[in-house]
Design an enzyme around this catalytic site. Structure first.
Site, PDB file in Angstrom:
ATOM      1  N   ARG A  35      33.469 -27.885 -23.395  1.00 45.04           N
ATOM      2  CA  ARG A  35      33.207 -28.736 -24.611  1.00 45.04           C
ATOM      3  C   ARG A  35      33.506 -27.875 -25.782  1.00 45.04           C
ATOM      4  NH1 ARG A  35      26.676 -29.029 -24.816  1.00 45.04           N
ATOM      5  NH2 ARG A  35      26.051 -26.861 -24.933  1.00 45.04           N
ATOM      6  N   GLY A  39      35.293 -19.059 -21.694  1.00 43.82           N
ATOM      7  CA  GLY A  39      34.467 -17.809 -21.489  1.00 43.82           C
ATOM      8  C   GLY A  39      33.085 -17.829 -21.772  1.00 43.82           C
ATOM      9  N   CYS A  42      28.668 -16.164 -22.280  1.00 45.73           N
ATOM     10  CA  CYS A  42      28.838 -14.241 -21.977  1.00 45.73           C
ATOM     11  C   CYS A  42      29.767 -13.969 -22.866  1.00 45.73           C
ATOM     12  CB  CYS A  42      29.223 -14.408 -20.700  1.00 45.73           C
ATOM     13  SG  CYS A  42      29.409 -12.676 -20.072  1.00 45.73           S
ATOM     14  N   ALA A 198      16.050  -8.162 -21.127  1.00 47.40           N
ATOM     15  CA  ALA A 198      17.292  -7.375 -21.492  1.00 47.40           C
ATOM     16  C   ALA A 198      17.997  -7.830 -22.811  1.00 47.40           C
ATOM     17  CB  ALA A 198      18.331  -7.783 -20.534  1.00 47.40           C
ATOM     18  N   GLY A 200      16.102  -9.137 -25.371  1.00 45.88           N
ATOM     19  CA  GLY A 200      15.303  -8.822 -26.552  1.00 45.88           C
ATOM     20  C   GLY A 200      15.516  -7.282 -26.884  1.00 45.88           C
ATOM     21  N   ASP A 326      24.084 -19.680 -14.282  1.00 46.74           N
ATOM     22  CA  ASP A 326      22.723 -19.696 -14.827  1.00 46.74           C
ATOM     23  C   ASP A 326      22.071 -21.131 -14.381  1.00 46.74           C
ATOM     24  OD1 ASP A 326      23.228 -17.296 -15.819  1.00 46.74           O
ATOM     25  OD2 ASP A 326      23.361 -17.837 -17.878  1.00 46.74           O
ATOM     26  N   MET A 332      19.912 -15.057 -13.937  1.00 47.46           N
ATOM     27  CA  MET A 332      20.984 -15.526 -14.842  1.00 47.46           C
ATOM     28  C   MET A 332      21.853 -14.410 -15.255  1.00 47.46           C
ATOM     29  SD  MET A 332      18.720 -18.443 -16.305  1.00 47.46           S
ATOM     30  CE  MET A 332      18.137 -20.101 -15.558  1.00 47.46           C
ATOM     31  N   HIS A 459      31.723  17.340  -9.154  1.00 45.34           N
ATOM     32  CA  HIS A 459      31.161  18.168 -10.271  1.00 45.34           C
ATOM     33  C   HIS A 459      32.109  18.777 -11.286  1.00 45.34           C
ATOM     34  CE1 HIS A 459      28.146  21.200 -11.643  1.00 45.34           C
ATOM     35  NE2 HIS A 459      29.293  21.940 -11.726  1.00 45.34           N
TER      36      HIS A 459
END
Length: 480
Positions: A35, A39, A42, A198, A200, A326, A332, A459
């Site tokens: 609509r 994408g 997100c 996450a 907030g 979602d 979600m 390392h």
């Protein structure tokens, strides 16, 4: 009426467009109804543009602390809010165009408008009445639009939108959702964030780093409620050291708008009431699935707490109708939606995919410090009755972390003491959102502590903290 599509997907977000590409790869005639913007949230208003903003905040932080790295920078670091937002929006626009290219490359038809399932196998598409937000790029001309389309299989991938609490609804001016928080006209000097999940915490981190006075209000006793308590506690200490104010076991009961800000009435668990003023409020109290106006009730599709109920392969209770992402329930997350979409179309194509194990879906929060996790928390593992072996390794014991100037962090690993199975991994610190995938792969491969202990880690790297945490769980840690 044209021949029916094999798969028609309602929604062009991460779940929808990835499902469409995979369906096309499998030789299925495929279409996506969108609509407003390919994408989804997100790419256009969530995952990607927020990371651009947080990258700006990270660079700003380093500029302010240049002397810690032996550098001298002329003048005080300043943020050009307009330029910051412009960069973020440009990145989203670029990727939005990229999804359009992928649709064309894979010969997926894009149908612009709002979809309603009129009956099993049939979707009516009408012109978009009102988009949530202005699309990043103009809707292309000469593509499919309004009309009735037939499809053998219909996948609902309509995503979610910000949840609004009664009496505390966002107005887009003084009380923001993540839409407004992502593109402020002016930078607020003070900010209240409702919710410490996450979304907030990421916005709290961004605005605090750039200089705003930030207060986070969380109704539960722990910030980052889905994370391991030990990791959340360490993160809280870092946030408070940065000057962020965190109020847990506290709820916002009232928001009064004034000419230049908002006055919030707060109530803690003991019933103590206080007021707090700020220029802006961000409502980050979760999201709710976009299930309205799709025709689901008339079709008898089973709903569950504002989302669509599905089985392990995206199937609803109505044959030929599926849901992913979602709108199909938690977690979600974009990567969950993408994988769910692949499983769904592979099942439709008769490929017998493996069902998704939601315990193996990683979660990442891109604040400063970063937080990442997969699997069971310590509390959840104990509740499940496991006897545990727990390993911990602090970043202060890692040479690369010290060289980076990032010595504050922790890797925590949780094993089943009887079998050596990795039950969970929880990290806080620099770049842990990149490190977590190592543990995700280990869990998917059913790796035990023995394989992890015998793996050679390069390392100097931050990944060595992962190895040391495993060693610690079995009494073999080297560098502490």
């Amino acid at each position: 009426m044209a021949d029916p599509y094999d798969v028609l997907i309602i929604g062009g977000g991460p779940g929808g467009y990835v499902a469409a590409i995979r369906a096309a790869q499998l030789g299925l005639r495929t279409a996506v109804v969108e609509r407003e913007h390919l994408g989804g949230i997100c790419l256009n208003w969530g995952c990607i543009p927020t990371k651009a903003l947080l990258r700006t905040a990270e660079i700003f932080h380093y500029m302010e602390h240049a002397k810690d790295y032996g550098l001298k920078a002329g003048g005080k670091a300043e943020a050009d809010v307009g330029a910051v937002v412009k960069r973020s929006r440009a990145i989203s626009a670029q990727l939005n165009a990229g999804v359009g290219f992928l649709m064309k490359k894979n010969k997926v038809d894009v149908i612009w408008g709002e979809a309603t399932i009129t009956k099993v196998g049939e979707v009516a598409v009408a012109a978009t009445k009102k988009a949530i937000v202005q699309p990043q790029n103009p809707i292309p001309k000469g593509v499919l639009a309004e009309g009735v389309y037939r499809a053998k299989n219909i996948i609902i991938a309509t995503g979610a939108r910000p949840r609004a609490l009664p009496g505390l609804e966002p107005d887009g001016k003084l009380i923001w959702t993540y839409f407004e928080a992502m593109k402020p006209d002016a930078f607020p000097k003070s900010l209240i964030v409702m919710g410490s999940g996450a979304i907030g915490i990421e916005f709290a981190s961004f605005y605090r780093t750039l200089g705003a006075e930030v207060t986070v209000v969380e109704v539960l006793p722990q910030i980052l409620p889905v994370e391991d308590a030990e990791i959340a506690t360490l993160a809280r200490k870092r946030f408070e050291k940065q000057g962020m104010k965190l109020l847990t076991s506290t709820k916002v009961t009232k928001l009064e708008k004034t000419a230049d800000g908002v006055t919030a009435t707060l109530e803690d668990a003991k019933g103590k009431v206080e007021t707090l003023k700020a220029e802006r409020v961000i409502s980050a109290v979760g999201v709710v699935g976009n299930i309205e106006n799709l025709g689901l009730e008339a079709l008898g599709v089973t709903l569950d707490r504002g989302t669509i109920k599905i089985d392990d392969y995206g199937r609803t209770n109505v044959a030929g109708i599926y849901a992913i992402g979602d709108v199909a329930g938690p977690p979600m997350l974009a990567h969950k939606a993408e994988h769910e979409g692949v499983i769904c179309v592979e099942s439709i194509a008769g490929k017998h995919p493996h069902a998704m194990d939601k315990l193996m879906i990683p979660g990442c929060t891109y604040c400063n410090p970063q937080i990442a996790s997969v699997g069971l928390t310590e509390a959840k593992a104990k509740e499940a009755g496991f006897e545990l072996k727990i390993g911990r390794f602090p970043f202060i014991g890692n040479g690369k972390a010290i060289a980076l100037g990032e010595p504050d962090g922790l890797v925590k690993t949780i094993f089943d003491a009887k079998t050596g199975k990795l039950l969970g991994a929880h990290l806080v610190g620099a770049e842990v959102t990149e490190l977590i995938q190592g543990f995700v792969i280990a869990m998917n491969c059913e790796t035990t502590e023995e394989e992890l202990i015998n793996t050679v880690f390069p390392h100097p790297t931050l990944s060595e903290t992962m190895h040391e945490s495993v060693l610690d769980a079995y009494g073999r840690v080297i560098h502490t």
